[in-house]
Design an enzyme around this catalytic site. Sequence first.
Site, mmCIF file in Angstrom:
data_model
loop_
_atom_site.group_PDB
_atom_site.id
_atom_site.type_symbol
_atom_site.label_atom_id
_atom_site.label_comp_id
_atom_site.label_asym_id
_atom_site.label_seq_id
_atom_site.Cartn_x
_atom_site.Cartn_y
_atom_site.Cartn_z
ATOM 1 N N ASN A 72 -36.794 -51.394 15.151
ATOM 2 C CA ASN A 72 -36.960 -49.944 15.295
ATOM 3 C C ASN A 72 -35.661 -49.364 15.850
ATOM 4 O OD1 ASN A 72 -37.701 -47.345 15.897
ATOM 5 N ND2 ASN A 72 -39.195 -47.890 17.491
ATOM 6 N N LYS B 63 -34.877 -46.339 16.148
ATOM 7 C CA LYS B 63 -35.071 -45.028 16.797
ATOM 8 C C LYS B 63 -33.996 -44.058 16.300
ATOM 9 C CE LYS B 63 -37.395 -47.342 20.536
ATOM 10 N NZ LYS B 63 -37.844 -47.348 21.905
ATOM 11 N N HIS C 20 -46.185 -44.336 17.674
ATOM 12 C CA HIS C 20 -45.289 -44.885 18.706
ATOM 13 C C HIS C 20 -45.449 -44.069 19.990
ATOM 14 C CE1 HIS C 20 -41.667 -45.968 20.880
ATOM 15 N NE2 HIS C 20 -41.620 -47.045 20.125
ATOM 16 N N GLU D 256 -43.415 -42.927 22.006
ATOM 17 C CA GLU D 256 -42.501 -41.774 22.126
ATOM 18 C C GLU D 256 -43.039 -40.583 21.343
ATOM 19 O OE1 GLU D 256 -38.929 -43.899 21.008
ATOM 20 O OE2 GLU D 256 -39.108 -45.054 22.859
ATOM 21 N N GLU E 289 -47.502 -52.216 22.542
ATOM 22 C CA GLU E 289 -46.276 -51.861 23.247
ATOM 23 C C GLU E 289 -46.621 -51.183 24.569
ATOM 24 O OE1 GLU E 289 -42.728 -51.520 20.384
ATOM 25 O OE2 GLU E 289 -43.653 -49.565 20.507
ATOM 26 N N GLY F 25 -37.875 -50.127 26.579
ATOM 27 C CA GLY F 25 -36.539 -49.680 26.966
ATOM 28 C C GLY F 25 -36.228 -49.866 28.442
ATOM 29 N N SER G 125 -38.991 -54.310 25.321
ATOM 30 C CA SER G 125 -37.920 -55.133 25.902
ATOM 31 C C SER G 125 -37.903 -56.571 25.371
ATOM 32 C CB SER G 125 -37.988 -55.115 27.433
ATOM 33 O OG SER G 125 -37.749 -53.795 27.907
#
Length: 256
Positions: free
Chosen positions: A9, A11, A96, A98, A168, A174, A214
């Site tokens: 991904n 991003k 996701h 985000e 996730e 991150g 991560s």
Amino acid sequence: MRKKIVAANWKMHKIVAEARSYIQSLLVELGDETDVDVVLVPPFTLLQLCSEMVGESPAVKIGAQNMHPAMSGAFTGEISPQMLRDLFVRYVVVGHSERRALFGESDHFVGEKVRAAHEASLRPILCVGEKLEERAADRVHEVIDRQLAGGLEGIGPKEMQETIIAYEPVWAIGTGHNATPSQAQDVHSHIRAVIARLFDQATADRVRIQYGGSVKPDNAAELLRQPDIDGALVGGASLDPRSFAAIVKAARDAKA
Ligand code: PGA
């Protein structure tokens, strides 16, 4: 045996020249690897280039990071399932964290995208995961159950088997703090049990569940050895082709 699936991904990273040299290196690194499904998930602007560059490569397929559930219409700034198919995209990430946190996507809207993906013969990668405060309050299962119920609403066992779930935990994305293999395995086996309840055991046994948050070359092997971890959704460590290829190799070598 479920075939492992590892996705990169990107991003909101990379421009044309960077994507070009990345894919050249990745294809060399992976050679004719076909024991693992490898999915590159670039931003929309790079989908066409990536599709053309991976071409008929048996090793690498292309995914999108998001899409709108409608096939076309007055949705300024959005991309439809049909548009993705037109660029030979095979997978699409939906829900996701985000998108959920920054763009207000609800479980219901995520479910619409999952159904739309199947209608267009795209395989959705449905992301679920709890926030730190939800874990602290012992609400992990409750959150996951709600996200799965909304995200999987209205699909049948056949579509379920073509759906990939990505667990996730939001606190691991991150941050450099991955879930431990046993924390991840606990939630993965819970997810499989929920799928068995919503569909049936044979379906649940076939669904691939990725871990994301991560994942790095040095923690991938242990995570991927867990019995219910069938792959990885990789953000930061996927931006370098060598580190992403190392994670793919860890998936190939992982024996539960
Ligand atoms: P990360 O991101 O690997 O950088 O933690 C994972 C993701 O958001 O899919």
